[in-house]
Scaffold this active site. Structure first.
Site, short mmCIF file in Angstrom:
data_model
loop_
_atom_site.label_atom_id
_atom_site.label_comp_id
_atom_site.label_asym_id
_atom_site.label_seq_id
_atom_site.Cartn_x
_atom_site.Cartn_y
_atom_site.Cartn_z
N SER A 515 0.82 -1.20 0.00
CA SER A 515 0.00 0.00 0.00
C SER A 515 0.85 1.26 0.00
O SER A 515 0.48 2.27 -0.59
CB SER A 515 -0.93 0.00 1.22
OG SER A 515 -1.78 -1.13 1.20
N GLU A 516 2.00 1.19 0.66
CA GLU A 516 2.86 2.37 0.75
C GLU A 516 3.64 2.62 -0.52
O GLU A 516 3.77 3.76 -0.96
CB GLU A 516 3.85 2.18 1.92
CG GLU A 516 3.24 2.27 3.30
CD GLU A 516 2.95 3.69 3.73
OE1 GLU A 516 3.24 4.62 2.95
OE2 GLU A 516 2.44 3.88 4.83
N SER A 517 4.20 1.57 -1.13
CA SER A 517 5.19 1.81 -2.18
C SER A 517 5.10 0.89 -3.39
O SER A 517 5.89 1.06 -4.33
CB SER A 517 6.60 1.65 -1.59
OG SER A 517 6.84 0.28 -1.27
#
Length: 666
Positions: A515-517
């Site tokens: 989800s972050e990267s």
């Protein structure tokens, strides 16, 4: 008796070449490019520092091999950028002529143009500008071009464009200062020009700049800008003293702005002062609608008493989509199911058909005694693979839609794509650690492909272990059903090791990282978070100190092993801080623990699903749902079994140490 066939050596060689020639050639090409890559990595650090000695030190065969490497232009461009002050201009221009269509040459051209301008070679700069940058509206380059025109004595070509660049509501880049001084020195700016820019500065909320401009207009404009600054810096005091201010249009805008500023800090106080300030009909209908809506929305976001009533009594003209969403969320928070159904009914058809409001409509129907109608709504959603689909399946005790339909590779198309020079360049940039440049070249190369070709490109990226491009290309192709492609498991042993040390599930860490990267090791967010698990430098430094991990800033945060260790450790810390509640810990990872503490219920506890819907920040609300959805899929990917999402949603309590499963979670 069988006839003996005499096989000669040349015939054997011919057969071998016929049968194995293609494979041998491909293997040889791979070995050759591996050698080229090793040479590039060997010399690049020194070249990046502006020295060509490492290349000169290679023997002639290695130098020739390096020149054949697909990233040779990147190496030369890197050296030219680092050694620009002493580089031979003729060599730079010859390089740009040969490689001008490649990104490293385009970047070098920009740097070279700036170098020429700063070295007062303005005529040479202007030639490059007119060929490559004119009309692109790059302010820095435009102002340098105007300086070049002035230097050539063509001031008549400067005035109109210079005034256009001057007439903006913000400070321009330093390169524009000589041009603007020319306008001032030649008295080419009159009061009308200053008033126009003053108004633009006010609109852009650049009040200090507006006050500076007011000095070239009159005292009244200085006073107006000063009042704006007071409204910005101390909105409560400005509002309490509203009777001191004149009842004119600028003051009314300032009062509305002060209310807007105060609302972010204290919506109830803003409402109280707004009721006093707005008496007597001094504000326009548009100002009243805009301000009342702003206060009501922030009351709802902060879960303040009376928020629903404020939203409900807004005139129809102020009832936009965001108002209707927060009306529904307020009803949901209070578990007023009939009221929630009414709120959802007021939404647009597109909004009502979203997964979010289909789910909550189905739940509201069931909680209101309309079990059959609720069943029908949830049943249509339970077959969807996603956060709300999983929750709907939980409510109906159905299995999740987790079947993975593997994309079928077309080897001919994949081979064709893999042989494209642009994609070879992208791959090599990725493999030498220049991921960002590689992503840019990859995206430029596949943007022209059709959906099926993009899907094959996704498979190719997956084979290259370039997971972010595989995920993105599959999504661009409209393929969401190959879960191995879209939810890969890179660095699996690392995630498992450090998640275990942090006493958290590796599936959760995977959900956060994706989800972050999208598993990009070098990516940096607008807020400054870095790496695979997107850690802020200050957080990374503090966590590294606590676990005694040597920390060297960017190098540490962009190293996947270190980043995963730091990220999982921090997730573990957030879990401990919030009493084992992973919903709160996930929100804290995104928005910060201090904000999550502010969002906790004042007393009692709240169903985690309802708490998630009432997270004030849109970004964090979506983030938490996305991580929980991804974690559910990663659990299935890693174990072959599905785990009920609702079983993982512990209730949200005013005391974060209290941990229990909400009774309404299934």
């Amino acid at each position: 008796m069988a006839k003996v066939i005499k096989v000669t050596v040349p015939l054997i060689v011919a057969v071998i070449v016929l049968l194995f020639g293609s494979a041998y050639t491909a293997t040889a090409r791979a070995a050759e490019i591996d050698k080229h890559r090793e040479l590039f990595l060997q010399v690049y650090p020194e070249v990046e520092r502006g020295s060509w000695n490492a290349v000169d030190a290679l023997d002639s065969d290695d130098q020739e091999a390096l020149r054949r490497y697909v990233l040779w232009p990147d190496l030369r461009a890197t050296w030219f950028r680092a050694a620009m002050q002493r580089a031979d201009h003729a060599e730079v221009e010859a390089f740009l002529e040969n490689y001008g269509t490649l990104r490293p040459a385009r970047e070098l051209r920009y740097r070279y143009a700036l170098h020429l301008a700063r070295a007062d070679s303005l005529a040479a700069y202007l030639r490059i500008y007119e060929q490559f940058y004119q009309g692109l509206e790059i302010t820095k380059l435009d102002c340098l071009a105007l300086r070049a025109e002035m230097d050539a004595g063509r001031q008549h070509r400067v005035v109109n464009r210079a005034k256009d660049l001057w007439t903006v509501g913000k400070s321009q880049v330093d390169e524009c200062d000589p041009v603007f001084r020319y306008l001032s020195d030649q008295n080419l700016l009159d009061a009308t020009d200053y008033v126009r820019r003053f108004e633009l500065a006010i609109d852009a909320r650049e009040f200090s700049m507006a006050r500076w401009l007011g000095k070239s207009i009159d005292q009244r404009h200085i006073d107006i800008a000063s009042q704006w600054l007071k409204a910005e810096r101390n909105p409560e005091s400005f509002l309490r003293n509203f009777r001191k201010w004149p009842n004119d249009p600028p003051t009314r805008e300032q009062l509305a702005y002060a209310i807007e500023r105060l609302t972010y800090r204290d919506p109830l106080l803003a409402l109280e002062l707004w009721e006093k300030v707005s008496q007597g009909g001094r504000f326009s209908a548009e100002q009243e609608l805009r301000t009342a809506r702003h206060i009501a929305l922030w009351m709802a976001r902060d879960n303040l008493p009376g928020a629903y009533d404020q939203l409900s009594k807004l005139p129809v003209a102020a009832q936009n989509a965001e108002v209707l969403r927060w009306r529904a969320r307020s009803s949901l928070r209070d578990e007023k199911w009939r009221q929630l159904l009414q709120d959802i009914s007021l939404m647009s058809d597109a909004e009502k058909d979203s997964e979010e409001w289909r789910y909550w409509r189905g739940m509201a129907l069931r909680r209101s005694g309309e079990a059959e109608a609720g069943f029908e709504v949830l049943s249509s959603l339970a077959g969807e693979r996603g956060y709300y689909g999983f929750l709907a399946a939980d409510e109906l005790d159905r299995p999740y839609a987790l079947t993975s339909n593997e994309a079928v590779p077309d080897e001919q198309v994949i081979a064709h794509l893999a042989a494209r020079p642009a994609l070879i360049r992208a791959r090599e940039l990725f493999r030498v650690g220049q991921d960002g440049r590689g992503r840019s070249e990859w995206e430029a190369a596949i943007n022209t492909l059709d959906a099926e070709q993009k899907l094959q490109a996704a498979i190719l990226a997956q084979r290259w272990d370039w997971h972010s491009r595989a995920i993105a290309a599959a999504a661009s192709a409209g393929n969401f059903d190959d879960l191995e492609l879209r939810y890969p498991l890179p660095y699996q042993s690392t995630f498992q090791r450090y998640a275990a040390e942090a006493q958290i599930p590796p599936t959760w860490a995977y959900g956060v990282a994706r989800s972050e990267s999208l598993f990009m090791r070098d990516v940096r967010s607008r807020a400054g978070a870095i790496g695979l698990m997107q850690l802020m430098p200050a957080t990374g430094r503090e966590v590294a100190r606590e676990i005694r991990l040597p920390y060297s800033g960017l190098n540490t945060l962009t190293d996947p092993q270190h980043n995963i260790r730091l990220g999982t450790t921090y997730l573990g810390q957030m879990t401990e801080q919030f009493g084992g509640n992973r919903v709160l810990a996930t929100a804290a990872y995104n928005a910060g623990p201090h904000r999550v503490v502010e969002w906790l219920p004042a007393d009692g506890s709240l169903d985690a699903r309802i708490w998630i819907e009432n997270i004030p920040f849109n970004e964090t609300r979506k983030y938490v749902r996305r991580v929980l959805e991804a974690e559910t899929i990663f659990h299935w990917r890693m174990t072959g079994q599905f785990r009920r999402l609702s079983d993982e949603l512990t209730s949200v309590s005013a005391a974060p140490g209290v941990q229990q499963v909400a009774s309404s979670s299934r």
